[in-house]
Design an enzyme around this catalytic site. Structure first.
Site, PDB file in Angstrom:
ATOM      1  CG  LEU A  32      -2.155  -1.042   1.146  1.00  0.00           C
ATOM      2  CD1 LEU A  32      -2.805  -0.950   2.467  1.00  0.00           C
ATOM      3  CD2 LEU A  32      -2.903  -0.710   0.062  1.00  0.00           C
ATOM      4  CB  CYS A  33       3.947   2.082  -0.222  1.00  0.00           C
ATOM      5  SG  CYS A  33       4.805   0.532  -0.597  1.00  0.00           S
ATOM      6  N   GLY A  34       2.183   2.797  -3.278  1.00  0.00           N
ATOM      7  CA  GLY A  34       2.289   2.892  -4.725  1.00  0.00           C
ATOM      8  C   GLY A  34       3.511   2.240  -5.338  1.00  0.00           C
TER       9      GLY A  34
END
Lengths: 91, 292
Positions: free
Chosen positions: B89-91
């Site tokens: 969930l951090c691109g």
């Protein structure tokens, strides 16, 4: 400040102490040594023990474990792997 | 055709998601601050260490230099340490690092070099093991350590030094994400062995001055170099952590904004449909009244 020794004590977590003082006593692996201002360039690894920083009548003690000390014309740098200030109880 | 109730549920669900992403963004922002501080605090130590080693290295360059500094003269076998985060969930944060590492690894393989991989962080391991499962020799999971300390990264350094000392690796390179700013993290390779000595000249140390060493110069360097390795890894990992939270923060910010846009569009559609339904009902009532 020509008559004071600039000393900084750094650990990987943070810089514990930085300032101009009179004298530092540190535990080298080949014996404890004291450093005054204008000390000759000197480098040693540190044993486990206490680094004592003396300034006037103030005195601060840090317990260090592992690391080394570097003394040169610009001052003294102690790189300690672990260090924490030892709070002395009043005698 | 979705009924009004279905649409209401859908809007509610997007709103719930938005709340989660918003909360995650704020958590990441708070953690970013702490991670940034940690990375910043580690910097003076790493910088001083590098300066001291550079100073020492001047004296012992040549044949007498320790192998960790000078290398063992071969570049045949490479060890690549890829450091990523444990969570997602951090691109594109992890993919960027992995892509940079993969390009490098493929280049080495094309040159006929031997390549081994150590992964730090679960995400990198997940991505790399698809392609290089037989090359990964160790995996470190840092999620167990709440705060990264020297002790926490020591096993990584030990593993790298062991590979080197046993002659299974000649060059060790670490891939991590350099924290350029909150919106920009740059995947960066850092060569650990042989040590890269930046030519940092400390001002006014009087480099001509004769240093006194206790114990000898070589012995100090011998103990310093492995320590330096650990410190380098630690500072890289700390920067990585800061970069991860920054990436997560902006990813979650984007997600929150997208959710907002989606809710807006869905609300519009919902209201139109509701109005159309009311109009139809009115027409039916009026038509019914006229019929009487």
């Amino acid at each position: 400040m020509a008559d004071k020794l600039h000393v900084s004590l750094v650990t990987p977590e943070k810089e514990l102490f930085s300032g101009d003082v009179d004298q530092v006593i540190a535990p080298g692996t080949e014996g404890e040594f004291g450093v005054l201002v204008n000390h000759a360039p000197f480098m040693t690894t540190l044993a486990e023990g206490a680094v004592v920083i003396l300034d006037g009548d103030k005195r601060r003690v840090f317990n260090v474990r592992g690391g080394f000390a570097d003394v040169n014309a610009s001052g003294m740098t102690i790189l300690a792997e672990h260090a924490e200030e030892y709070v002395e109880t009043v005698h | 055709m979705a009924s009004l109730k279905d649409m209401r549920n859908q809007i509610a669900s997007v709103k719930a998601t938005q709340k989660i992403t918003k909360a995650m963004q704020m958590v990441a922002a708070a953690k970013l601050k702490r991670a940034q501080d940690a990375a910043e605090n580690a910097r003076p130590y790493a910088a001083r260490m590098a300066a001291v080693i550079a100073n020492l290295a001047k004296g012992v360059s040549g044949d007498g230099a320790p192998v960790l500094l000078g290398g063992n003269g071969s570049t045949q076998n490479h060890l690549v340490i890829v450091s990523t985060s444990d969570r997602g969930l951090c691109g594109g944060f992890n993919s960027q690092i992995v892509r940079a590492a993969r390009d490098y690894i493929n280049g080495l393989i094309a040159d006929g070099k031997g390549v081994k991989i150590i992964t730090v962080g679960r995400k990198g391991n997940d991505q790399l093991k698809r392609q290089y499962a037989d090359r990964i020799i160790a995996t470190f999971d840092m999620s167990a350590h709440k705060v990264l300390t020297l002790d926490a990264v020591q096993p990584i350094a030990d593993a790298a030094v062991a590979e080197f000392n046993d002659g299974r690796a000649d060059v060790v390179t670490l891939f991590y994400s350099r924290f350029k700013s909150v919106i920009s993290q740059v995947p960066t390779p850092k060569q650990l062995i042989p040590a890269q000595i930046d030519a940092v000249e400390e001002p006014s140390t009087g480099s001509d001055a004769v240093y006194q060493y206790e114990p000898s110069e070589e012995e100090i360097l011998e103990t310093l170099l492995p320590r330096n390795l650990t410190v380098q890894i630690l500072s890289s990992l700390l920067e990585n952590t800061a970069g991860f939270y920054a990436a997560q923060m902006s990813a979650m910010d984007n997600a929150t904004r997208n959710a907002g846009e989606m809710i807006k569009a869905m609300n519009l559609k919902y209201n139109r449909k509701r109005q159309a339904q009311i109009t139809t009902e009115l027409i039916e009532i009026i038509a019914g009244a006229e019929a009487i």
